[in-house]
Design an enzyme around this catalytic site. Sequence first.
Site, PDB file in Angstrom:
ATOM      1  N   CYS A  52       0.766  -1.231  -0.276  1.00  0.00           N
ATOM      2  CA  CYS A  52       0.031   0.112   0.021  1.00  0.00           C
ATOM      3  C   CYS A  52       1.177   1.091  -0.018  1.00  0.00           C
ATOM      4  O   CYS A  52       2.148   1.386   1.082  1.00  0.00           O
ATOM      5  CB  CYS A  52      -0.936  -0.115   1.124  1.00  0.00           C
ATOM      6  SG  CYS A  52      -2.173   1.578   1.546  1.00  0.00           S
ATOM      7  N   CYS A  56      -0.068   5.409   7.240  1.00  0.00           N
ATOM      8  CA  CYS A  56      -0.429   4.882   8.284  1.00  0.00           C
ATOM      9  C   CYS A  56       0.313   4.026   9.100  1.00  0.00           C
ATOM     10  O   CYS A  56       0.830   3.105   8.594  1.00  0.00           O
ATOM     11  CB  CYS A  56      -1.946   4.109   7.793  1.00  0.00           C
ATOM     12  SG  CYS A  56      -2.556   4.583   6.557  1.00  0.00           S
ATOM     13  N   CYS A  59       0.691   0.349  10.538  1.00  0.00           N
ATOM     14  CA  CYS A  59      -0.164  -0.957   9.138  1.00  0.00           C
ATOM     15  C   CYS A  59       0.288  -1.349   8.937  1.00  0.00           C
ATOM     16  O   CYS A  59       1.645  -1.196   8.191  1.00  0.00           O
ATOM     17  CB  CYS A  59      -0.877  -0.304   8.615  1.00  0.00           C
ATOM     18  SG  CYS A  59      -1.530  -1.084   7.450  1.00  0.00           S
ATOM     19  N   CYS A  96     -15.968  -9.885   5.643  1.00  0.00           N
ATOM     20  CA  CYS A  96     -15.444  -8.307   5.219  1.00  0.00           C
ATOM     21  C   CYS A  96     -14.260  -8.763   4.474  1.00  0.00           C
ATOM     22  O   CYS A  96     -13.438  -9.407   4.783  1.00  0.00           O
ATOM     23  CB  CYS A  96     -15.869  -7.935   6.388  1.00  0.00           C
ATOM     24  SG  CYS A  96     -14.730  -6.287   6.977  1.00  0.00           S
ATOM     25  N   CYS A 128     -19.421  -6.810   3.587  1.00  0.00           N
ATOM     26  CA  CYS A 128     -18.755  -5.969   3.699  1.00  0.00           C
ATOM     27  C   CYS A 128     -17.499  -5.456   2.996  1.00  0.00           C
ATOM     28  O   CYS A 128     -16.916  -6.645   3.503  1.00  0.00           O
ATOM     29  CB  CYS A 128     -18.816  -5.552   5.387  1.00  0.00           C
ATOM     30  SG  CYS A 128     -17.557  -4.167   5.842  1.00  0.00           S
ATOM     31  N   CYS A 188     -20.043   0.957   8.816  1.00  0.00           N
ATOM     32  CA  CYS A 188     -18.719   1.165   9.878  1.00  0.00           C
ATOM     33  C   CYS A 188     -17.392   1.903  10.037  1.00  0.00           C
ATOM     34  O   CYS A 188     -16.885   1.753   9.170  1.00  0.00           O
ATOM     35  CB  CYS A 188     -18.265  -0.499   9.644  1.00  0.00           C
ATOM     36  SG  CYS A 188     -17.346  -1.546  10.780  1.00  0.00           S
ATOM     37  N   ARG A 260     -17.981  -3.353  18.592  1.00  0.00           N
ATOM     38  CA  ARG A 260     -17.128  -4.820  18.121  1.00  0.00           C
ATOM     39  C   ARG A 260     -15.956  -4.540  18.287  1.00  0.00           C
ATOM     40  O   ARG A 260     -14.930  -3.456  17.946  1.00  0.00           O
ATOM     41  CB  ARG A 260     -16.494  -4.044  16.251  1.00  0.00           C
ATOM     42  CG  ARG A 260     -15.838  -5.822  15.545  1.00  0.00           C
ATOM     43  CD  ARG A 260     -16.288  -6.359  14.539  1.00  0.00           C
ATOM     44  NE  ARG A 260     -17.494  -6.142  13.840  1.00  0.00           N
ATOM     45  CZ  ARG A 260     -18.416  -5.518  12.627  1.00  0.00           C
ATOM     46  NH1 ARG A 260     -16.392  -3.893  12.555  1.00  0.00           N
ATOM     47  NH2 ARG A 260     -19.120  -5.513  12.712  1.00  0.00           N
TER      48      ARG A 260
HETATM   49  N1  SAM Z   1      -6.707   0.661   3.151  1.00  0.00           N
HETATM   50  C1  SAM Z   1      -8.362   0.842   3.727  1.00  0.00           C
HETATM   51  C2  SAM Z   1      -7.999   1.526   4.769  1.00  0.00           C
HETATM   52  O1  SAM Z   1      -7.252   2.186   5.171  1.00  0.00           O
HETATM   53  O2  SAM Z   1      -9.032   2.267   4.638  1.00  0.00           O
HETATM   54  C3  SAM Z   1      -8.746  -0.948   4.187  1.00  0.00           C
HETATM   55  C4  SAM Z   1      -7.666  -1.634   5.144  1.00  0.00           C
HETATM   56  S1  SAM Z   1      -7.113  -0.810   6.647  1.00  0.00           S
HETATM   57  C5  SAM Z   1      -5.416  -2.674   7.062  1.00  0.00           C
HETATM   58  C6  SAM Z   1      -8.804  -1.291   8.065  1.00  0.00           C
HETATM   59  C7  SAM Z   1      -7.903  -0.563   9.131  1.00  0.00           C
HETATM   60  O3  SAM Z   1      -7.104  -1.359  10.048  1.00  0.00           O
HETATM   61  C8  SAM Z   1      -7.590   0.246   9.317  1.00  0.00           C
HETATM   62  O4  SAM Z   1      -7.811   1.533   9.164  1.00  0.00           O
HETATM   63  C9  SAM Z   1      -7.293   0.405  10.754  1.00  0.00           C
HETATM   64  O5  SAM Z   1      -8.367   0.618  11.738  1.00  0.00           O
HETATM   65  C10 SAM Z   1      -6.727  -1.205  10.704  1.00  0.00           C
HETATM   66  N2  SAM Z   1      -5.896  -1.521  11.260  1.00  0.00           N
HETATM   67  C11 SAM Z   1      -4.739  -1.833  10.151  1.00  0.00           C
HETATM   68  N3  SAM Z   1      -3.383  -2.277  10.720  1.00  0.00           N
HETATM   69  C12 SAM Z   1      -3.343  -2.221  12.569  1.00  0.00           C
HETATM   70  C13 SAM Z   1      -3.171  -2.795  13.427  1.00  0.00           C
HETATM   71  N4  SAM Z   1      -1.398  -3.210  13.153  1.00  0.00           N
HETATM   72  N5  SAM Z   1      -3.845  -2.575  14.385  1.00  0.00           N
HETATM   73  C14 SAM Z   1      -4.935  -2.432  14.924  1.00  0.00           C
HETATM   74  N6  SAM Z   1      -5.733  -2.029  13.705  1.00  0.00           N
HETATM   75  C15 SAM Z   1      -5.165  -1.850  12.598  1.00  0.00           C
HETATM   76  C1  DTB Z   2     -11.162  -2.783  11.496  1.00  0.00           C
HETATM   77  O1  DTB Z   2     -11.628  -1.181  12.109  1.00  0.00           O
HETATM   78  N1  DTB Z   2     -10.507  -4.220  12.135  1.00  0.00           N
HETATM   79  C2  DTB Z   2      -9.432  -4.884  10.770  1.00  0.00           C
HETATM   80  C3  DTB Z   2     -11.053  -4.500  10.030  1.00  0.00           C
HETATM   81  N2  DTB Z   2     -11.668  -3.243  10.109  1.00  0.00           N
HETATM   82  C4  DTB Z   2     -11.046  -4.286   8.661  1.00  0.00           C
HETATM   83  C5  DTB Z   2      -8.682  -4.768  10.724  1.00  0.00           C
HETATM   84  C6  DTB Z   2      -8.014  -4.774  11.611  1.00  0.00           C
HETATM   85  C7  DTB Z   2      -6.416  -5.160  11.388  1.00  0.00           C
HETATM   86  C8  DTB Z   2      -5.431  -5.176  11.891  1.00  0.00           C
HETATM   87  C9  DTB Z   2      -3.652  -5.813  11.782  1.00  0.00           C
HETATM   88  C10 DTB Z   2      -3.982  -6.743  10.812  1.00  0.00           C
HETATM   89  O2  DTB Z   2      -4.193  -7.876  10.647  1.00  0.00           O
HETATM   90  O3  DTB Z   2      -3.684  -6.734   9.487  1.00  0.00           O
HETATM   91 FE1  SF4 Z   3      -2.813   1.316   3.502  1.00  0.00          FE
HETATM   92 FE2  SF4 Z   3      -3.148  -0.098   5.670  1.00  0.00          FE
HETATM   93 FE3  SF4 Z   3      -3.274   2.879   5.632  1.00  0.00          FE
HETATM   94 FE4  SF4 Z   3      -5.500   0.699   4.624  1.00  0.00          FE
HETATM   95  S1  SF4 Z   3      -3.950   1.311   7.059  1.00  0.00           S
HETATM   96  S2  SF4 Z   3      -4.337   2.911   3.150  1.00  0.00           S
HETATM   97  S3  SF4 Z   3      -4.029  -0.648   3.877  1.00  0.00           S
HETATM   98  S4  SF4 Z   3      -0.922   1.645   5.217  1.00  0.00           S
END
Ligand code: SAM
Ligand code: DTB
Ligand code: SF4
Length: 335
Positions: A52, A56, A59, A96, A128, A188, A260
């Site tokens: 990506c 973030c 992430c 989802c 979702c 959501c 959730r």
């Molecule tokens: N790329 C899209 C976005 O950012 O909206 C969808 C996928 S993104 C991985 C979805 C959500 O996962 C993020 O908004 C964040 O709240 C959660 N998330 C990602 N990495 C995480 C982590 N290490 N711990 C907890 N939540 C995480």
């Molecule tokens: C949300 O709030 N938590 C989920 C879902 N929406 C997409 C994602 C959590 C991701 C945790 C880190 C991972 O597994 O990559």
């Molecule tokens: Fe990309 Fe992760 Fe940010 Fe979603 S949360 S936009 S997958 S870097």
Amino acid sequence: MIKTTWTKGEVKAIYDTPLLELIYRAATIHREFNDTGEVQVCTLLSIKTGGCSEDCAYCPQAARYNTGVNVQALMKKEEVLAYAQKAKEAGSTRFCMGAAWREVRDNRDFDRVLDMVKGVNAMGMEVCCTLGMLTEDQAHKLANAGLYAYNHNLDTSSEYYGEIISTRTYDDRLQTLDNVRKAGVSVCCGGIVGLGETHEDRIHMLHTLATMPEHPESVPVNALVPVAGTPLAHNDKVNVWDMVRMIATARILMPRAMVRLSAGRTSMSVSDQALCFMAGANSIFAGDKLLTTPNPTFDEDMAMFDMLGLKPREAFKAEAAAHHHHHDTMAATTI
Ligand code: SAM
Ligand code: DTB
Ligand code: SF4
């Protein structure tokens, strides 16, 4: 009945309530508005993993951090549907699909996602997606394909957001949520605890959620899963009391939302999670993986449900209760 005019002072007063009193109040509201014996079981699948462009800080899928996540192309529809079928058989009612995209683009991959949405909807599950930013037109296309809900998190307060993400703005996030709403898709939207934010930041994020013209139908509360290679890899472990306080406050502010208990359950005991359910959480992600990080196994979760006397919530319950938009008619009109 459902209040959307909360002031920051009111949110802070609730959030700052002594913990046991806060849990009691949240449990009381939960009982009044929801069936406290049931918990929605959702399954996540990463249909497009890693690589990506965003930054973030939490992430594992951001291309710029070395996290060991393998970049994978968009999965094939057949594989996704087989996974959804397994999730359904295991008792999950919401499926989802997540993509590590900054935003949706109008290309072949989006057409393929629309096809996956149609397929999962036809199986009778609530579908979702979480695909990054969306235009209103794209939101309508997803809705027409049978999308039930769209996940797009605020993650933290508008004030702290810039410390966590620099490649898009808070307003971009709000705009996408607005586009989702306009398309009639269930929203959501929640956040993450443990990013290094203050209590004030948590209060501000909850205030933003609870003063939307319509509350999100579901509010994920994630505990940061620290991943090696990300800037937040060494953050302190989230305290369970902080999760309980966040969940209880969300429950009081948004009485009808599905709150959730999302990422972070592998580091919580069954007692910790029971407190979260007591405080108003009524949804979880099940399956041994979230998107890229581990989650409790399905069997562990079912043992927990047995122990606590909880049962999985049926699909499309909100619609069944309201006597409209039953999934059969939805599937019939969208396929
Ligand atoms: N790329 C899209 C976005 O950012 O909206 C969808 C996928 S993104 C991985 C979805 C959500 O996962 C993020 O908004 C964040 O709240 C959660 N998330 C990602 N990495 C995480 C982590 N290490 N711990 C907890 N939540 C995480
Ligand atoms: C949300 O709030 N938590 C989920 C879902 N929406 C997409 C994602 C959590 C991701 C945790 C880190 C991972 O597994 O990559
Ligand atoms: Fe990309 Fe992760 Fe940010 Fe979603 S949360 S936009 S997958 S870097």
